[in-house]
Write a protein that holds these residues in place. Structure first.
Motif, mmCIF file in Angstrom:
data_model
loop_
_atom_site.group_PDB
_atom_site.id
_atom_site.type_symbol
_atom_site.label_atom_id
_atom_site.label_comp_id
_atom_site.label_asym_id
_atom_site.label_seq_id
_atom_site.Cartn_x
_atom_site.Cartn_y
_atom_site.Cartn_z
ATOM 1 N N VAL A 1 0.863 -1.186 0.000
ATOM 2 C CA VAL A 1 0.000 0.000 0.000
ATOM 3 C C VAL A 1 0.902 1.238 0.000
ATOM 4 O O VAL A 1 1.668 1.467 0.944
ATOM 5 C CB VAL A 1 -0.919 0.014 1.238
ATOM 6 N N LEU A 2 0.815 2.031 -1.069
ATOM 7 C CA LEU A 2 1.695 3.186 -1.239
ATOM 8 C C LEU A 2 1.111 4.467 -0.650
ATOM 9 O O LEU A 2 1.854 5.393 -0.317
ATOM 10 C CB LEU A 2 1.978 3.406 -2.733
ATOM 11 N N PRO B 1 8.697 3.383 1.055
ATOM 12 C CA PRO B 1 7.688 3.536 -0.010
ATOM 13 C C PRO B 1 6.296 3.045 0.388
ATOM 14 O O PRO B 1 5.322 3.374 -0.233
ATOM 15 C CB PRO B 1 8.257 2.681 -1.135
ATOM 16 N N LEU B 2 6.189 2.198 1.467
ATOM 17 C CA LEU B 2 4.898 1.636 1.850
ATOM 18 C C LEU B 2 4.382 2.295 3.129
ATOM 19 O O LEU B 2 5.160 2.782 3.951
ATOM 20 C CB LEU B 2 5.019 0.119 2.061
ATOM 21 N N VAL B 3 3.072 2.276 3.282
ATOM 22 C CA VAL B 3 2.447 2.810 4.491
ATOM 23 C C VAL B 3 2.465 1.724 5.564
ATOM 24 O O VAL B 3 1.909 0.633 5.359
ATOM 25 C CB VAL B 3 0.995 3.261 4.212
ATOM 26 N N ASP B 4 3.102 2.011 6.701
ATOM 27 C CA ASP B 4 3.204 1.021 7.784
ATOM 28 C C ASP B 4 1.827 0.643 8.313
ATOM 29 O O ASP B 4 0.994 1.508 8.601
ATOM 30 C CB ASP B 4 4.050 1.583 8.937
ATOM 31 N N GLY C 1 -3.182 0.910 10.632
ATOM 32 C CA GLY C 1 -2.803 0.664 12.026
ATOM 33 C C GLY C 1 -2.588 -0.794 12.360
ATOM 34 O O GLY C 1 -2.714 -1.202 13.520
ATOM 35 N N GLY C 2 -2.281 -1.615 11.367
ATOM 36 C CA GLY C 2 -2.020 -3.031 11.617
ATOM 37 C C GLY C 2 -3.258 -3.877 11.799
ATOM 38 O O GLY C 2 -3.161 -5.046 12.207
ATOM 39 N N ALA C 3 -4.454 -3.338 11.497
ATOM 40 C CA ALA C 3 -5.697 -4.110 11.640
ATOM 41 C C ALA C 3 -5.712 -5.274 10.652
ATOM 42 O O ALA C 3 -5.143 -5.198 9.560
ATOM 43 C CB ALA C 3 -6.896 -3.202 11.398
ATOM 44 N N LYS C 4 -6.365 -6.353 11.050
ATOM 45 C CA LYS C 4 -6.450 -7.546 10.223
ATOM 46 C C LYS C 4 -7.799 -7.585 9.491
ATOM 47 O O LYS C 4 -8.798 -7.065 10.000
ATOM 48 C CB LYS C 4 -6.300 -8.805 11.080
ATOM 49 N N PRO C 5 -7.833 -8.226 8.311
ATOM 50 C CA PRO C 5 -9.100 -8.321 7.566
ATOM 51 C C PRO C 5 -10.167 -9.053 8.371
ATOM 52 O O PRO C 5 -9.881 -10.033 9.069
ATOM 53 C CB PRO C 5 -8.715 -9.117 6.310
#
Length: 220
Positions: A38-39, A52-55, A104-108
């Motif tokens: 995810v950029l 380059p990616l969104v943490d 924010g590190g949320a899971k699907p």
């Protein structure tokens, strides 16, 4: 909320419920896929650009369909060398419906996209389509005196018979059951420029299987 993802060497701007055509991904219709590259993520004026990616950002989707794109013709030629090559290519693609954009590190959550309203109608039409497909096969039963020789098709001689055999085509029964994709493949391999459909090879094969005499050359 929107996101910019990267897959198959390309970038796509997506939002929830968007349908996106991407280069083929593993999976079948209904499977869940995730895009970790995810950029960018944004909502109204609040935009986060990755480096380059969104943490902690993730985009989830559901596979809708696996399919092939329109055929692209590739032609190569070298002047004054008699070199010509013509090939066709159909890119394999996956149609994905975006279900979630997570940060924010949320899971699907694993939620599925809402089913299409037209789905019940397709289920009702399925038996009718199956009957339509079965009908031609019953009508095309080979005649008792049927001779399975592809040279009976107008314009097919020993030389062309060998070329067809090299492509795995050795019988009238195969030709009679060709799909549109198979016609395009054989036509491209032999550089026929539409000859198969123009000379109605499938129709000729079906007639010969039914015991009808070969068509006269004047009819080709």
């Amino acid at each position: 909320m929107f996101a910019v993802i990267k897959t198959g060497g390309k970038q796509y701007k997506v939002a929830a419920n968007d349908l996106v055509r991407v280069e083929k991904l593993a999976g079948e219709a209904g499977d869940t896929v995730t895009f970790e590259n995810v950029l960018m993520v944004g909502a109204d004026a609040d935009v986060t650009v990755g480096s380059p990616l969104v943490d902690g950002a993730l985009v989830a989707g559901e596979v809708v369909e696996q399919f092939r794109d329109k055929k692209v013709i590739v032609f190569k030629k070298k002047r004054r060398q008699g070199y010509r090559r013509k090939n066709g290519h159909r890119q394999e693609l996956t149609l994905v419906r975006i279900t979630e954009i997570l940060t924010g590190g949320a899971k699907p959550s694993g939620k599925k996209a809402a089913p299409k309203k037209a789905a019940p109608k397709k289920a009702e039409e399925a038996p009718a389509k199956a009957e339509e497909k079965a009908a031609p096969k019953a009508a095309e039963a080979p005649a008792a005196e049927f001779k399975d020789d592809i040279k009976l098709i107008g314009g097919v001689g020993p030389a062309l018979e060998k070329k067809l055999a090299a492509l795995g085509v050795t019988s009238l029964t195969q030709i009679a059951e060709w799909s549109k994709d198979e016609i395009e493949r054989i036509d491209g391999e032999l550089n026929f420029k539409g000859r198969i459909e123009r000379d109605d090879w499938i129709g000729q094969a079906k007639d010969l299987i039914a015991g009808k005499p070969p068509r006269a050359k004047a009819d080709q």
